[in-house]
Scaffold this motif. Structure first.
Motif, mmCIF file in Angstrom:
data_model
loop_
_atom_site.group_PDB
_atom_site.id
_atom_site.type_symbol
_atom_site.label_atom_id
_atom_site.label_comp_id
_atom_site.label_asym_id
_atom_site.label_seq_id
_atom_site.Cartn_x
_atom_site.Cartn_y
_atom_site.Cartn_z
ATOM 1 N N UNK A 127 0.829 -1.210 0.000
ATOM 2 C CA UNK A 127 0.000 0.000 0.000
ATOM 3 C C UNK A 127 0.861 1.257 0.000
ATOM 4 N N UNK A 128 1.990 1.207 0.702
ATOM 5 C CA UNK A 128 2.910 2.346 0.703
ATOM 6 C C UNK A 128 3.505 2.565 -0.681
ATOM 7 N N UNK A 129 3.959 1.488 -1.293
ATOM 8 C CA UNK A 129 4.562 1.584 -2.627
ATOM 9 C C UNK A 129 3.536 2.088 -3.640
ATOM 10 N N UNK A 130 2.323 1.579 -3.568
ATOM 11 C CA UNK A 130 1.293 1.993 -4.516
ATOM 12 C C UNK A 130 0.923 3.466 -4.334
ATOM 13 N N UNK A 131 0.868 3.921 -3.093
ATOM 14 C CA UNK A 131 0.549 5.335 -2.863
ATOM 15 C C UNK A 131 1.620 6.229 -3.482
ATOM 16 N N UNK A 132 2.895 5.888 -3.270
ATOM 17 C CA UNK A 132 3.983 6.671 -3.861
ATOM 18 C C UNK A 132 3.943 6.603 -5.385
ATOM 19 N N UNK A 133 3.576 5.456 -5.918
ATOM 20 C CA UNK A 133 3.465 5.336 -7.370
ATOM 21 C C UNK A 133 2.370 6.246 -7.903
ATOM 22 N N UNK A 134 1.255 6.328 -7.182
ATOM 23 C CA UNK A 134 0.177 7.215 -7.602
ATOM 24 C C UNK A 134 0.595 8.671 -7.591
ATOM 25 N N UNK A 135 1.294 9.087 -6.533
ATOM 26 C CA UNK A 135 1.781 10.471 -6.446
ATOM 27 C C UNK A 135 2.783 10.759 -7.553
ATOM 28 N N UNK A 136 3.718 9.829 -7.796
ATOM 29 C CA UNK A 136 4.719 10.021 -8.849
ATOM 30 C C UNK A 136 4.066 10.076 -10.231
ATOM 31 N N UNK A 138 1.095 11.107 -10.908
ATOM 32 C CA UNK A 138 0.423 12.404 -11.000
ATOM 33 C C UNK A 138 1.418 13.520 -11.302
ATOM 34 N N UNK A 139 2.545 13.529 -10.600
ATOM 35 C CA UNK A 139 3.515 14.620 -10.743
ATOM 36 C C UNK A 139 4.225 14.579 -12.100
ATOM 37 N N UNK A 140 4.704 13.413 -12.485
ATOM 38 C CA UNK A 140 5.552 13.322 -13.674
ATOM 39 C C UNK A 140 4.769 13.200 -14.981
ATOM 40 N N UNK A 141 3.529 12.704 -14.919
ATOM 41 C CA UNK A 141 2.778 12.510 -16.165
ATOM 42 C C UNK A 141 1.523 13.374 -16.243
ATOM 43 N N UNK A 142 0.694 13.292 -15.222
ATOM 44 C CA UNK A 142 -0.620 13.935 -15.298
ATOM 45 C C UNK A 142 -0.499 15.453 -15.315
ATOM 46 N N UNK A 143 0.316 16.030 -14.430
ATOM 47 C CA UNK A 143 0.429 17.486 -14.354
ATOM 48 C C UNK A 143 0.811 18.094 -15.692
ATOM 49 N N UNK A 144 1.786 17.499 -16.345
ATOM 50 C CA UNK A 144 2.229 18.046 -17.630
ATOM 51 C C UNK A 144 1.113 18.042 -18.657
ATOM 52 N N UNK A 145 0.362 16.950 -18.732
ATOM 53 C CA UNK A 145 -0.736 16.850 -19.695
ATOM 54 C C UNK A 145 -1.874 17.815 -19.350
ATOM 55 N N UNK A 179 -3.039 9.005 -5.227
ATOM 56 C CA UNK A 179 -2.477 8.083 -4.246
ATOM 57 C C UNK A 179 -3.505 7.073 -3.778
ATOM 58 N N UNK A 180 -4.721 7.546 -3.474
ATOM 59 C CA UNK A 180 -5.780 6.644 -3.033
ATOM 60 C C UNK A 180 -6.297 5.771 -4.173
#
Length: 265
Positions: A127-136, A138-145, A179-180
């Motif tokens: 769950x910790x790894x998945x939350x960090x993956x969701x945040x990453x 969002x930051x590296x892909x979603x924000x730019x788009x 993250x969620x």
């Protein structure tokens, strides 16, 4: 001589009970260690790279898509101080999260049976790894788009100057949403392992979940198709991962009595 009566059943936790006060003392010690870990990380980040640099890093995806010469603004007197401080504390908590979760695990582990530990520990880590993956993601892909899509609709007569507090609120909302959303496999595994639903029911619910994922994405993300698709599609894929993982967890984390019942004709 009389034989000493034997216990009717073996209990892994027999003799490990502690007084209530001892539990409170251990809980206090665990909380102190977690807070100290967050404080140490916050102290290091305050020295390098510093609160201002952390905000610049967080704002980089937006700044990269603003018109040339445009900057962000602070509409409140204390915003230039409070906003970087909030980001500093948020970053310290996220970096120290493995230590915090370890303290939680160390507190509850003595009260768990071996088959329960096989279930809880992998769920905490994943769950910790998945939350960090969701945040990453969002930051590296979603924000730019998203920012590219938004700026493409901005009239030429308008100079964008986003407020730093509004941007922080937007970022935290998006980080929390993604993250969620990436915790979907964990939720599926827990529901299946607790017997609340079966794997067959999860597969049958697949079509309804796709609709639910797009409804959730429409509610929690900005009203643009890019961010909605970026949230809904991973949720649908992670639902399938959760179904697969649930079958493995149910197979490998059964209690001994459950195995004995399954072996009966």
């Amino acid at each position: 001589m009389t034989d000493t009566p034997k216990p009717e059943s073996d209990d892994e936790l027999a003799g490990t009970e502690q007084p209530f006060v001892a539990h409170l003392v251990e809980l206090r010690d665990r909380l102190i260690k977690a807070i100290v870990a967050i404080g140490v990380v916050a102290g290091v980040l305050a020295v390098f790279p510093g609160p201002g640099a952390l905000y610049d890093l967080l704002a980089a995806p937006l700044i990269a898509h603003l018109p040339a010469g445009a900057t962000m603004i602070a509409t409140s007197v204390i915003s230039p101080f409070m906003v970087p401080l909030k980001i500093l504390l948020m970053a310290a908590f996220l970096i120290a999260l493995p230590v915090v979760l370890y303290q939680v695990w160390a507190f509850v582990a003595p009260g768990l049976y071996s088959h329960e530990k096989k279930l809880v520990l992998p769920l905490v880590v994943s769950s910790t790894v998945l939350f960090f993956m969701g945040v990453a993601f969002c930051y590296f892909f979603v924000f730019g788009k998203v920012f590219t899509f938004i700026q493409s609709f901005a009239p030429k007569s308008i100079t964008a100057a986003p407020d730093i507090e509004a941007y922080l609120s937007f970022v935290l909302t998006m980080f929390l949403a993604f993250g969620l959303a990436f915790e979907v496999p964990i939720a599926v595994v827990v529901l299946a392992r607790l017997g609340m639903v079966t794997v067959a029911q999860l597969k049958a619910f697949r079509g309804y979940f796709i609709v639910l994922a797009f409804v959730i994405a429409a509610i929690v993300t900005p009203p643009d198709v890019v961010s909605q698709l970026a949230l809904a599609i991973p949720m649908c894929l992670l639902y399938e991962v959760g179904i697969w993982a649930a079958q493995l967890f149910i197979k490998h984390t059964k209690a001994p009595d459950e195995d004995a019942e399954a072996a009966k004709p």
